[in-house]
Design a protein around this motif. Structure first.
Motif, short mmCIF file in Angstrom:
data_model
loop_
_atom_site.label_atom_id
_atom_site.label_comp_id
_atom_site.label_asym_id
_atom_site.label_seq_id
_atom_site.Cartn_x
_atom_site.Cartn_y
_atom_site.Cartn_z
N LEU A 123 -29.86 -28.74 -44.38
CA LEU A 123 -29.53 -28.14 -43.05
C LEU A 123 -28.54 -27.35 -43.20
N SER A 124 -27.73 -27.46 -44.28
CA SER A 124 -26.77 -26.16 -44.49
C SER A 124 -27.49 -24.97 -44.69
N THR A 125 -28.69 -25.05 -45.31
CA THR A 125 -29.40 -23.70 -45.57
C THR A 125 -29.51 -22.78 -44.45
N MET A 126 -29.59 -23.74 -43.29
CA MET A 126 -30.03 -22.99 -42.03
C MET A 126 -29.08 -21.98 -41.34
N MET A 127 -27.73 -22.40 -41.92
CA MET A 127 -26.36 -21.58 -41.51
C MET A 127 -26.29 -20.31 -42.14
N TYR A 160 -38.22 -25.43 -45.99
CA TYR A 160 -38.53 -25.25 -44.58
C TYR A 160 -37.42 -26.44 -43.63
N ALA A 161 -36.35 -26.00 -43.73
CA ALA A 161 -35.18 -26.94 -43.53
C ALA A 161 -35.30 -27.44 -42.09
N PHE A 162 -35.55 -26.62 -40.97
CA PHE A 162 -35.83 -26.99 -39.44
C PHE A 162 -36.90 -28.13 -39.46
N GLY A 163 -37.83 -27.66 -40.22
CA GLY A 163 -39.18 -28.53 -40.27
C GLY A 163 -39.11 -29.91 -40.84
N THR A 164 -37.98 -30.01 -41.78
CA THR A 164 -37.55 -31.31 -42.27
C THR A 164 -37.12 -32.10 -41.00
N PHE A 165 -35.96 -31.27 -40.74
CA PHE A 165 -34.89 -32.04 -39.72
C PHE A 165 -35.85 -32.63 -38.58
#
Length: 288
Positions: A123-127, A160-165
């Motif tokens: 998730l930190s990669t989304m920042m 795909y961090a958001f997809g993982t979340f």
């Protein structure tokens, strides 16, 4: 029918000041978004606008015609650009969705040590804004010899961090007893995922497909940086280069016709899959 209730005076629901303000704000927001779209649509059918764009916008074409679309396909390599966009979008969607589902399943059901840290790092990669990683990413792919190669789209899609979340939140709502029963019956972990949980993931897959397709189809910056040959241009770069080479105020109706055609796949995908978005949000409890 109860006659007593029928005789009761009709009470109008009182609308508060906040609701009026919210309605006005939403109306203005809708107006700002709809007017450019309608202007583009009307201009795309206006043969008279092939030389100059009308201002203020017209509600009806001066010379209604579909010749603008024929001119768009003649002037711009629409079929090639759309085919390239489909190739890029399909690859990114398959890789990203599969990666997100597998990682979401692992984080939700396997509950291995350090799962929360892995999720936090993802998730930190989304920042981090893409503009900050764009140049290092380009230099990396340049060193790997992947400039002008669609692998430059597929490899970043693995994260795909958001997809993982999103997938983890969805799997959290599915009962873990399904996995336990399948394991007791002798199923392997891969079989549990592919045969038990994956068939239940249609809403979340549809949601990811729509979000990914909208993002990849409309992406301009990264394709503009990584693609050099015109034969590999996506539709957005093709339209941008045509506008740049001919001038932004030249042949506006043809540019608008080409842009309208480029929107058709997005509208079609959204119309077929939109109902799954609401379903997946309701199940996962996530608001986009």
């Amino acid at each position: 029918m109860n006659t007593a209730s029928a005789k009761l005076p009709h009470r109008r629901k009182k609308i508060s000041l906040n609701q009026w303000i919210l309605t006005v704000v939403l109306f203005l927001g809708s107006f700002v978004m709809i007017v450019p779209f309608l202007w583009m649509l009307v201009t795309s059918f206006d043969w008279a606008a092939r030389l100059h764009i009308n201002f203020p916008p017209r509600l009806w074409p001066e010379e209604p015609s579909v010749k603008t679309f024929g001119a768009a396909f003649t002037s711009i390599k629409m079929f090639r650009y759309i085919s390239n966009s489909i190739i890029v979008s399909a690859g990114v969607i398959i890789i990203s969705a599969l990666s997100a589902l597998l990682s979401g399943y692992a984080l939700s059901k396997l509950r291995f040590k350090g799962a929360n840290i892995v999720l936090l790092l993802a998730l930190s990669t989304m920042m981090i804004p893409f503009e900050m990683t764009m140049i290092p990413q380009y230099m990396l792919f340049s060193k790997l010899g992947l400039v002008d190669n669609y692998l430059a789209f597929y490899l970043p899609a693995l994260n795909y961090a958001f997809g993982t979340f999103l997938a983890k939140a969805f799997f959290d709502q599915l009962p873990g007893s399904l996995r336990e029963a399948a394991i007791l019956d002798g199923a392997k972990e891969v079989s549990v995922f592919s045969r038990v949980y994956l068939p239940l993931c249609t809403p979340i897959i549809a949601t990811m497909v729509i979000l990914l397709f909208l993002g990849v189809w409309n992406e301009l910056l990264w394709p503009l940086l990584i693609l050099k040959k015109a034969t590999k241009y996506t539709i957005q770069i093709g339209l941008a280069m045509f506008t740049y080479n001919n001038g932004i105020d030249k042949q506006p109706s043809i540019i608008m016709a080409a842009t309208t055609v480029s929107l058709i796949p997005v509208v079609v995908v959204y119309m077929f899959l939109q109902r799954y978005i609401i379903e997946s949000i309701a199940l996962s409890g996530i608001k986009q």
